[in-house]
Scaffold this motif. Structure first.
Motif, PDB file in Angstrom:
ATOM      1  N   LEU A  62       3.099  -4.623 -11.603  1.00 38.52           N
ATOM      2  CA  LEU A  62       2.915  -5.764 -10.690  1.00 38.52           C
ATOM      3  C   LEU A  62       0.813  -5.319 -10.531  1.00 38.52           C
ATOM      4  CD1 LEU A  62       5.257  -4.548  -8.170  1.00 38.52           C
ATOM      5  CD2 LEU A  62       5.041  -7.253  -9.395  1.00 38.52           C
ATOM      6  N   SER A  63       0.245  -6.516  -9.952  1.00 41.13           N
ATOM      7  CA  SER A  63      -0.713  -6.080  -9.631  1.00 41.13           C
ATOM      8  C   SER A  63      -1.328  -5.279  -8.161  1.00 41.13           C
ATOM      9  CB  SER A  63      -1.439  -7.668  -8.676  1.00 41.13           C
ATOM     10  OG  SER A  63      -1.646  -8.406  -9.596  1.00 41.13           O
ATOM     11  N   LEU A  64      -0.493  -5.575  -7.163  1.00 54.43           N
ATOM     12  CA  LEU A  64      -0.091  -4.236  -6.379  1.00 54.43           C
ATOM     13  C   LEU A  64       1.005  -4.021  -6.062  1.00 54.43           C
ATOM     14  CD1 LEU A  64      -2.914  -5.724  -4.420  1.00 54.43           C
ATOM     15  CD2 LEU A  64      -3.451  -3.951  -5.523  1.00 54.43           C
ATOM     16  N   PRO A  65       1.625  -2.956  -5.605  1.00 57.53           N
ATOM     17  CA  PRO A  65       3.144  -2.324  -5.988  1.00 57.53           C
ATOM     18  C   PRO A  65       3.433  -2.425  -4.565  1.00 57.53           C
ATOM     19  CG  PRO A  65       1.296  -0.537  -5.799  1.00 57.53           C
ATOM     20  CD  PRO A  65       1.037  -1.742  -5.791  1.00 57.53           C
ATOM     21  N   ILE A  66       4.817  -2.541  -4.563  1.00 60.53           N
ATOM     22  CA  ILE A  66       5.380  -2.628  -3.231  1.00 60.53           C
ATOM     23  C   ILE A  66       6.521  -0.732  -3.052  1.00 60.53           C
ATOM     24  CG2 ILE A  66       7.964  -3.857  -2.344  1.00 60.53           C
ATOM     25  CD1 ILE A  66       5.980  -6.502  -3.180  1.00 60.53           C
TER      26      ILE A  66
ATOM     27  N   PRO B  97      -1.999  -1.181  -1.687  1.00 56.65           N
ATOM     28  CA  PRO B  97      -3.439  -2.258  -1.142  1.00 56.65           C
ATOM     29  C   PRO B  97      -3.959  -1.523  -2.929  1.00 56.65           C
ATOM     30  CG  PRO B  97      -3.720   0.375   0.096  1.00 56.65           C
ATOM     31  CD  PRO B  97      -2.843  -0.156  -0.256  1.00 56.65           C
ATOM     32  N   ARG B  98      -3.448  -0.420  -3.833  1.00 61.01           N
ATOM     33  CA  ARG B  98      -4.069  -0.410  -4.811  1.00 61.01           C
ATOM     34  C   ARG B  98      -3.193  -0.805  -5.639  1.00 61.01           C
ATOM     35  NH1 ARG B  98      -8.292   4.220  -3.032  1.00 61.01           N
ATOM     36  NH2 ARG B  98     -10.286   3.125  -2.445  1.00 61.01           N
ATOM     37  N   ASN B  99      -3.803  -1.411  -7.351  1.00 65.32           N
ATOM     38  CA  ASN B  99      -2.623  -1.278  -8.301  1.00 65.32           C
ATOM     39  C   ASN B  99      -2.623  -0.104  -8.580  1.00 65.32           C
ATOM     40  OD1 ASN B  99      -2.953  -0.978 -11.663  1.00 65.32           O
ATOM     41  ND2 ASN B  99      -2.132  -2.797 -11.183  1.00 65.32           N
ATOM     42  N   THR B 100      -1.077   0.087  -9.611  1.00 64.55           N
ATOM     43  CA  THR B 100      -0.657   1.202  -9.838  1.00 64.55           C
ATOM     44  C   THR B 100      -1.612   1.771 -11.105  1.00 64.55           C
ATOM     45  OG1 THR B 100       1.328   0.897  -9.081  1.00 64.55           O
ATOM     46  CG2 THR B 100       1.715   2.485 -10.456  1.00 64.55           C
ATOM     47  N   PRO B 101      -1.711   2.781 -11.229  1.00 62.05           N
ATOM     48  CA  PRO B 101      -2.191   3.214 -11.944  1.00 62.05           C
ATOM     49  C   PRO B 101      -1.016   4.063 -13.587  1.00 62.05           C
ATOM     50  CG  PRO B 101      -2.976   5.120 -10.948  1.00 62.05           C
ATOM     51  CD  PRO B 101      -1.496   3.335 -10.012  1.00 62.05           C
TER      52      PRO B 101
ATOM     53  N   GLY C  55      -5.743  -8.659  -2.058  1.00 57.60           N
ATOM     54  CA  GLY C  55      -5.155  -8.093  -1.283  1.00 57.60           C
ATOM     55  C   GLY C  55      -5.134  -8.179  -0.069  1.00 57.60           C
ATOM     56  N   ARG C  56      -4.784  -6.475   0.272  1.00 52.88           N
ATOM     57  CA  ARG C  56      -4.972  -6.011   1.829  1.00 52.88           C
ATOM     58  C   ARG C  56      -5.961  -4.892   2.105  1.00 52.88           C
ATOM     59  NH1 ARG C  56       0.819  -4.664   5.127  1.00 52.88           N
ATOM     60  NH2 ARG C  56       2.164  -6.560   3.809  1.00 52.88           N
ATOM     61  N   GLY C  57      -6.489  -4.566   1.171  1.00 50.44           N
ATOM     62  CA  GLY C  57      -7.835  -3.634   1.757  1.00 50.44           C
ATOM     63  C   GLY C  57      -7.525  -2.097   1.917  1.00 50.44           C
TER      64      GLY C  57
ATOM     65  N   ASP D 179      -7.162  -2.879  -8.220  1.00 48.87           N
ATOM     66  CA  ASP D 179      -6.477  -3.337  -7.764  1.00 48.87           C
ATOM     67  C   ASP D 179      -5.779  -4.974  -8.601  1.00 48.87           C
ATOM     68  OD1 ASP D 179      -8.343  -5.180  -8.438  1.00 48.87           O
ATOM     69  OD2 ASP D 179      -8.924  -6.473  -6.727  1.00 48.87           O
ATOM     70  N   GLY D 180      -5.732  -4.782  -9.171  1.00 48.24           N
ATOM     71  CA  GLY D 180      -4.751  -5.630 -10.507  1.00 48.24           C
ATOM     72  C   GLY D 180      -5.198  -7.413 -10.587  1.00 48.24           C
ATOM     73  N   ALA D 181      -6.351  -7.102 -10.304  1.00 50.17           N
ATOM     74  CA  ALA D 181      -6.821  -8.507  -9.758  1.00 50.17           C
ATOM     75  C   ALA D 181      -7.456  -9.181 -11.279  1.00 50.17           C
ATOM     76  CB  ALA D 181      -8.377  -8.947  -9.343  1.00 50.17           C
TER      77      ALA D 181
END
Ligand code: HEC
Ligand code: HEC
Length: 491
Positions: free
Chosen positions: A90-94, A124-128, A333-335, A377-379
Motif C-alpha cells: 500500500l502507499s500508506l498503511p492501515i 502517515p508514512r509508507n511501510t518499509p 496522505g495525512r502528514g 509516503d508511497g507516492a
C-alpha cells in the motif's frame, strides 16, 4: 617458440575483447565497482540468524500474533508480510480498525467507525520492508529516529548505545545494546505503542509507551485476564522453546526484552541478497543483461561522465549510506507534523532543527522491485515513476494523484501540490548552499528503462516465490497458531 606463441595469443584475445561491446561495459563497470568498493557480498562479517533458530521461531510467532495490539486486531505482519516484499503493498498503511483485519495489502480499508476516519489510510508514512533490516548499521525509520550512536560496520547496532524516541520523536533517550540487542530489536518496541499501527485508541489508563509495553508483557504472562488458558500456556511453551529453557516460568521468560529481541531476530533472519547483480560482481558476467549493465553504468557513474550518480547516496552493497536528504517526493496522505497540517517535515520532527526539513533516510534498493509503492509516503506506484523522480525531482510538480486512484489506492491528497512545492523549494535551496549533492539530469526513455532493468537485478528470486518464502510464515495448521491468534493474511 612457445613463449612467442602464448604472447601472440594473449594479444589477439585483447584485441578481440577490445572490440566486444559487452566486455567494454564490463570493464567500465568493473572500474566503478572498485571505486565504490562493492563486493557482491553484503553479508560479509555479519552474524545472521537462521529461520530455523529457536529464538527466530519465537520471534515469528510474536511477529504474526494479534495479541501484541491492545485491541487484538493487528500484528506486525498486518503491514510487513513476506508475500508483499516485507511490506504491505500500500502507499500508506492501515493498522488497527481495519474493515477486515485478516485482509493484508491492497483492499485493506479503515473502518468507517474507526478513530480519525477520513476514508483513507491512517498511518502517515509508507511501510518499509523488513527484508534485510539486518544490514542496517546506523538507523531505523524513514527519519532515522532510532540511531546507533557509534555505529560499527556489520554490527547492526549491537554494539554500544542506541538513541531512541522517548515520550515523543524529538524527546529521545538512550538504550544499552546489552539489553536491547540491536537496531531491529529496538525498533520493534515502537509499533505496539503507535495508535494507528497497533496500540489503538482505547485503554486510556495506559498513558506512556512503557505502560503499553508492560500491559502486553502482562497479557502474555496471563495476568490481565484477556487471554484464555490455552493461549496463556501456548505462550509459555513458545518462550520455553525459544529460549531452550524447558523449566523456566513466565515471569523469567516473558519479559519485554525477550519479546522484542526475539521479534528482532525473526526480522534479522529475513535476508534476501542472492540476486543476479551480486552473482555478476562475483564473476558471472552473464548473470545480468546488457541492458541492465548499461543501467548499472548510469547508476554508478558521475554526472560528468553522463551518469546519474545514484551511488552517491545509494552506497555500497546495501545501496544506502543511511544518511538523510531532501528529495521532494510528492507529499500525500495525512502528514506527520502532528499540527493538523498534512505536512511531513521528516528529520526536522526528530531534531527540531529547521535545516533538517523534508529530509528522509536513503532506503536500500535490494529487492526494490517488490517493495512498492515507493518513497516515504508511497507516492509512486511504479518503479519507473520513482526512478524518473530521482533523476529529476522537479517533475514532482506534475505529480498526478490519479496514478494512485487508478491502482485502487485511496489517499487524501488535498494539499499535495502546495506541500510538494515547498519541499522542492527546499531541495533547490539546499543545492544552492551546497548542502544537497543532487543534480537533476535529463535521461531518455531508453536510459530510464536501463536504470529500471538494473534495479531489477537487485531482486533475490526467493522474494517472488511463495514456496521459497514459506519458511518465514507460521504453520497455520498447528493448534499453537490458533491459540496464539496468528494473522493468517488473505492474499
Ligand atoms: C500499520 C502498519 C504497521 C504495523 C502494524 C507495523 N509496522 Fe513496521 N513500519 C510501518 C511504517 C509506516 C514504518 C515507517 C515509519 C516511519 O519511518 O516513520 C515502519 C517501520 C518499520 C521498520 C523500520 C525499517 C527501516 O527501514 O528503518 C521495521 C524494522 C518495522 N517497521 C518492523 C515492525 C515490527 C517488528 C512490527 C510489530 C511489532 C511492525 N513493524 C508493525 C508500518 C507498520
Ligand atoms: C542525494 C541522494 C540521492 C540520490 C543521488 C539518489 N537517491 Fe534515491 N533516494 C534518496 C532518498 C533520500 C530517498 C527517500 C526519499 C523519500 O522518500 O522522501 C530515495 C528513494 C529512492 C527509491 C525508493 C525506494 C523505496 O523503497 O521507496 C528508489 C527506487 C531510488 N531512490 C532510486 C534512485 C536512483 C535510480 C537514483 C539515481 C537516478 C537515485 N535514487 C538517486 C536519496 C538519493
Amino acid at each position: 617458440m612457445v613463449r612467442v606463441f602464448m604472447g601472440s595469443l594473449a594479444l589477439s584475445v585483447l584485441i578481440f575483447t577490445g572490440c566486444n561491446d559487452s566486455t567494454d561495459i564490463d570493464s567500465e563497470i568493473s572500474t566503478l565497482v572498485q571505486k565504490y568498493e562493492l563486493t557482491g557480498d553484503p553479508l560479509a562479517g555479519r552474524d545472521i540468524p537462521s529461520v530455523t533458530d529457536a529464538k527466530v521461531k519465537l520471534g515469528m510467532k510474536l511477529f504474526y500474533s494479534k495479541h501484541l495490539s491492545l485491541g487484538m486486531d493487528a500484528a506486525c505482519a498486518s503491514c510487513h508480510h513476506p508475500f508483499l516484499g516485507g511490506g504491505d503493498g500500500l502507499s500508506l498503511p492501515i493498522g488497527v480498525e481495519a474493515v477486515d483485519p485478516e485482509l493484508v495489502g491492497p483492499g485493506r480499508l479503515h473502518k468507517s467507525t474507526g478513530h480519525y476516519y477520513d476514508g483513507g489510510p491512517t498511518v502517515p508514512r509508507n511501510t518499509p520492508s523488513t527484508f534485510n533490516v539486518a544490514l542496517f548499521d546506523r538507523t531505523q525509520f524513514w527519519d532515522a529516529r532510532i540511531e546507533s550512536i557509534n555505529p560499527v560496520k556489520g554490527a547492526n547496532g549491537s554494539v554500544g548505545t542506541l538513541l531512541v524516541p522517548d515520550s515523543s520523536d524529538f524527546d529521545r533517550t538512550l538504550w544499552d545494546s546489552n539489553v536491547v540487542a540491536n537496531l531491529p530489536a529496538a525498533q520493534a518496541n515502537f509499533p505496539v505503542t503507535s495508535g494507528p499501527e497497533m496500540r489503538g485508541f482505547d485503554y486510556g489508563s495506559l498513558q506512556t509507551k512503557d505502560d503499553v509495553r508492560k500491559y502486553l508483557v502482562d497479557r502474555l504472562r496471563g495476568l490481565n485476564g484477556d487471554l484464555n488458558a490455552t493461549a496463556i500456556s501456548a505462550w509459555l511453551e513458545a518462550f520455553r522453546d525459544g529460549f531452550s529453557a524447558p523449566g523456566a516460568d513466565a515471569s523469567t521468560l516473558i519479559t519485554r526484552e525477550n519479546i522484542f529481541n526475539a521479534i528482532g531476530e525473526f526480522e534479522r533472519s529475513q535476508v534476501f541478497v542472492d540476486n543476479p547483480w551480486n552473482r555478476y560482481l562475483k564473476g558471472d558476467k552473464n548473470a545480468i543483461s546488457d541492458k541492465a549493465k548499461r543501467g548499472a553504468y548510469l547508476f554508478f557513474s558521475s554526472y560528468e561522465d553522463g551518469g546519474a550518480n545514484c551511488v552517491q547516496c545509494h552506497k555500497g552493497d546495501f545501496f544506502t549510506d543511511e544518511k538523510l536528504y531532501v528529495m521532494a517526493v510528492p507529499q500525500i496522505g495525512r502528514g506527520k507534523n502532528g499540527d493538523n497540517t498534512t505536512e511531513d517535515y521528516g528529520r526536522e520532527n526528530v531534531t527540531l532543527n529547521e535545516e533538517d526539513r523534508y529530509k528522509f533516510r536513503v532506503p536500500s534498493l535490494l529487492n526494490v522491485e517488490v517493495t512498492g509503492p515507493w518513497g516515504h509516503d508511497g507516492a509512486f506506484v511504479t518503479l519507473e515513476g520513482i526512478v524518473r523522480h530521482m533523476l529529476k525531482p522537479e517533475t514532482a510538480l506534475q505529480f498526478d494523484e490519479n496514478s494512485l486512484f487508478q491502482q485502487g489506492i485511496l489517499v487524501q491528497c488535498k494539499d499535495t501540490k502546495t506541500n510538494t512545492e515547498r519541499a522542492l523549494q527546499r531541495l533547490q535551496e539546499n543545492r544552492r548552499v551546497g548542502v544537497s549533492p543532487h543534480r537533476s539530469v535529463n535521461f531518455s526513455d531508453e536510459q530510464v528503462d536501463e536504470l529500471v532493468a538494473f534495479l531489477k537485478t537487485l531482486t533475490d528470486p526467493c522474494v517472488k516465490d511463495r514456496e521459497c518464502l514459506k519458511k518465514w510464515l507460521p504453520d497455520y495448521d498447528s493448534n499453537e497458531s490458533k491459540a496464539l491468534d496468528l494473522l493468517e493474511a488473505k492474499l
